[in-house]
Motif scaffolding. Structure first.
Motif, PDB file in Angstrom:
ATOM      1  N   GLN A 162       2.173   2.014  -3.485  1.00 17.41           N
ATOM      2  CA  GLN A 162       1.028   2.428  -4.391  1.00 17.41           C
ATOM      3  C   GLN A 162       0.886   3.812  -4.087  1.00 17.41           C
ATOM      4  O   GLN A 162       0.786   4.552  -4.942  1.00 17.41           O
ATOM      5  CB  GLN A 162      -0.204   1.620  -4.099  1.00 17.41           C
ATOM      6  N   ARG A 163       0.878   4.212  -2.775  1.00 15.54           N
ATOM      7  CA  ARG A 163       0.567   5.620  -2.470  1.00 15.54           C
ATOM      8  C   ARG A 163       1.948   6.383  -3.202  1.00 15.54           C
ATOM      9  O   ARG A 163       1.620   7.490  -3.861  1.00 15.54           O
ATOM     10  CB  ARG A 163       0.528   5.821  -1.074  1.00 15.54           C
ATOM     11  N   GLU A 164       3.061   5.973  -2.936  1.00 14.10           N
ATOM     12  CA  GLU A 164       4.016   6.596  -3.423  1.00 14.10           C
ATOM     13  C   GLU A 164       4.084   6.732  -5.014  1.00 14.10           C
ATOM     14  O   GLU A 164       4.233   7.941  -5.566  1.00 14.10           O
ATOM     15  CB  GLU A 164       5.395   6.040  -3.136  1.00 14.10           C
TER      16      GLU A 164
ATOM     17  N   PRO B   6       0.757  -1.276   0.031  1.00  9.63           N
ATOM     18  CA  PRO B   6       0.013  -0.044   0.017  1.00  9.63           C
ATOM     19  C   PRO B   6       0.691   1.208   0.044  1.00  9.63           C
ATOM     20  O   PRO B   6       0.583   2.352  -0.619  1.00  9.63           O
ATOM     21  CB  PRO B   6      -0.833  -0.040   1.158  1.00  9.63           C
ATOM     22  N   GLN B   7       1.915   1.289   0.934  1.00  8.94           N
ATOM     23  CA  GLN B   7       2.766   2.307   0.822  1.00  8.94           C
ATOM     24  C   GLN B   7       3.417   2.728  -0.645  1.00  8.94           C
ATOM     25  O   GLN B   7       3.665   3.986  -1.105  1.00  8.94           O
ATOM     26  CB  GLN B   7       3.838   2.115   1.685  1.00  8.94           C
TER      27      GLN B   7
ATOM     28  N   VAL C  61       1.325   7.177  -7.103  1.00 12.29           N
ATOM     29  CA  VAL C  61       0.346   7.847  -7.354  1.00 12.29           C
ATOM     30  C   VAL C  61       0.845   9.167  -7.205  1.00 12.29           C
ATOM     31  O   VAL C  61       0.537  10.040  -7.803  1.00 12.29           O
ATOM     32  CB  VAL C  61      -0.826   7.466  -6.480  1.00 12.29           C
ATOM     33  N   LEU C  62       1.264   9.404  -5.925  1.00  8.73           N
ATOM     34  CA  LEU C  62       1.810  10.738  -5.665  1.00  8.73           C
ATOM     35  C   LEU C  62       2.876  11.271  -6.631  1.00  8.73           C
ATOM     36  O   LEU C  62       2.884  12.500  -7.044  1.00  8.73           O
ATOM     37  CB  LEU C  62       2.683  10.946  -4.140  1.00  8.73           C
TER      38      LEU C  62
ATOM     39  N   GLU D 229       1.211  12.059  -9.868  1.00  6.42           N
ATOM     40  CA  GLU D 229       0.516  13.279  -9.782  1.00  6.42           C
ATOM     41  C   GLU D 229       1.610  14.663  -9.915  1.00  6.42           C
ATOM     42  O   GLU D 229       1.225  15.672 -10.545  1.00  6.42           O
ATOM     43  CB  GLU D 229      -0.473  13.641  -8.469  1.00  6.42           C
TER      44      GLU D 229
END
Length: 499
Positions: free
Chosen positions: A426-428, A423-424, A430-431, A434
């Motif tokens: 995936q967040r990285e 999950p970490q 996505v960020l 962006e």
């Protein structure tokens, strides 16, 4: 007040129409509302409803930003005049900070004067009550609502950085100060947008001197912003962010033969932060002009010496150098950073052991490393264990320490560093995606600005002429380019995009 509410709340329509208003219709509607509200006297705006309620309790600032702001300013004015028809100071404070966190980002573009006045009132109220830290969060929130990209520097950014430093409320200011600044007010090559309510506009198009969302920033004020931002992140021990902010000041365009005092101060701190981050004297960025580099090396010699000793010298020599130049660090307000540097010396030594060992006992670490804070080795293995445990807990060291089982504790280094969970990760991703999309858009905008910037065009022509001259004379040597393409740089202001 009841008969005024229909006029105050006439725009935007609520509930919103099924088909959103065009930019043209929105622009006309909001300008008409501003004209109507602007004709209302302060006395009328301070009136209560028939039920005895203040208008600030009836109007929603996120839906009707324009009238709420005007009524808020009327109450601020009444308080200054001692007029008891307005709300009390405690209530007014709550309304002001609530407004800064809730105003509509589209409507606010039309009332730059009012927004600036409210921000200034929040800062002044916080200072007068000796609670400056309470103003940092609301002002930061307002700036993020106004420009979520954070790429446009305003006078409010400088006020925020000063407030954060004065109050030591670093965390609330960090989201704004950590944004990459690409523009400063006053770019002459920006085409005036047809409608400032167009939500696809770059912030450089609507945060202008004409919109009153910012005032003109002097050259030194821009440098101060980067210096103060760096100092905020130093206070947070965020060395990476601090280094970037200070680097913005160090590399800012300057006349070839001189640099400002602010730039030199930033360079001194940049050296120390670079050592804390990477353990060595970092090379100046390539965008630094040769003239500025010469000034830096002369004026910050003691700092460069400290960095060089940190990288290649001993703990005792580093401590001796720090003690010898105590008056210099104190005069530059860098004593705290020097102490951090001394404390970091042994930590870097411990991390460097990972290049040689996969496992090592604590007594061996004691024998192979030295504290620069004392110039001697740690007194016992227990002191080393405590230091290492703190390093592991703060993420400074990727390793595990096994408890003793009839022998000394053993430190096992992690070869891959700290692992991220899925999950970490995936967040990285996505960020990062962006950020790339956002930066690509802003790079296109800055490219367009530079294409029409007279100072930059002159610079390109000069470089082309120099290249032809060198070719004609058979000069094959390499020389550093004149980075100061803005020859008209003055203390008053600087126009155009920043990098």
């Amino acid at each position: 007040m009841d008969d005024l509410l229909s006029k105050l709340l006439m725009f935007p329509p609520h509930p919103p129409p099924a088909k959103p208003l065009s930019d043209h219709a929105y622009d006309e509607g909001i300008k008409e509302q501003i004209e109507v509200v602007g004709k209302m006297s302060e006395t009328k705006l301070l009136q209560q409803t028939s039920g005895g309620e203040h208008a600030l309790d009836v109007i929603n600032p996120s839906l009707n930003t324009i009238p709420y702001a005007c009524i808020l300013l009327a109450n601020i004015s009444a308080l200054k005049k001692g007029n008891n028809k307005g709300v009390e100071i405690d209530t007014l404070w709550e309304k002001m900070i609530g407004f800064l966190s809730a105003f509509d980002s589209r409507q606010i573009r039309y009332i730059g004067d009012e927004l600036s006045a409210i921000i200034e009132a929040v800062a002044a109220t916080a200072f007068s009550t000796r609670q400056a830290h309470l103003a940092v969060g609301p002002i930061a929130s307002a700036l993020m609502r106004l420009d979520p990209t954070g790429t446009m520097l305003t006078t409010h950014h400088l006020d925020l950085a000063r407030l954060a430093l004065d109050s030591r409320n670093f965390a609330d200011a960090a989201p704004v100060l950590n944004k990459s600044i690409l523009y400063v007010p006053g770019a002459s090559t920006i085409t005036k947008p047809r409608y400032i309510c167009d939500m696809t506009l770059s912030p450089v198009s609507f945060i202008t001197l004409q919109s009153k969302l910012t005032k003109k920033l002097k050259y030194l004020e821009i440098l101060e912003y980067f210096l103060y931002s760096g100092m905020v992140f130093i206070g947070m021990r965020d060395w990476e962010s601090a280094l970037q902010c200070l680097e913005n000041a160090v590399t800012y365009p300057a006349k070839e033969t001189s640099v400002s005092k602010v730039m030199v101060e930033a360079y001194k701190k940049w050296i120390l932060v670079g050592v804390l981050l990477e353990g060595r004297l970092l090379p100046l960025p390539k965008s630094t002009s040769s003239g500025a580099a010469k000034c830096y090396h002369v004026m910050a010699k003691p700092y460069e010496t400290m960095a060089q000793i940190f990288e290649n010298g001993t703990a005792s020599r580093l401590k001796a150098e720090a003690d010898t130049a105590t008056n210099i660090w104190r005069a530059d307000f860098n004593t705290g950073l020097i102490l951090h540097l001394l404390a970091a010396f042994q930590k870097f030594q411990i991390r460097s052991l990972a290049k040689v060992y996969t496992k090592i006992t604590i007594p061996e670490i004691v024998s192979q490393t030295t504290s620069a804070e004392t110039g001697t080795k740690l007194p016992n293995p227990q002191a080393a264990e405590l230091l290492i445990q703190n390093m592991i807990a703060t993420g400074e060291l990727h390793a595990t320490m096994s408890p003793p089982t009839g022998g000394p504790s053993i430190l096992t280094f992690s070869p891959t560093g700290q692992a991220l969970t899925e999950p970490q990760m995936q967040r990285e991703l996505v960020l990062t995606s962006e950020r790339i999309v956002s930066l690509t858009k802003e790079i296109k905008q800055t490219d367009r600005i530079l294409t029409h910037d007279k100072g930059y065009i002159k610079y390109v022509q000069k470089q082309s002429k120099n290249a032809k001259t060198s070719g004609a004379t058979g000069d094959q040597g390499i020389s550093g380019p004149d980075m100061d393409w803005n020859d008209a740089l003055e203390d008053e202001d600087i126009m155009g995009p920043m990098y």
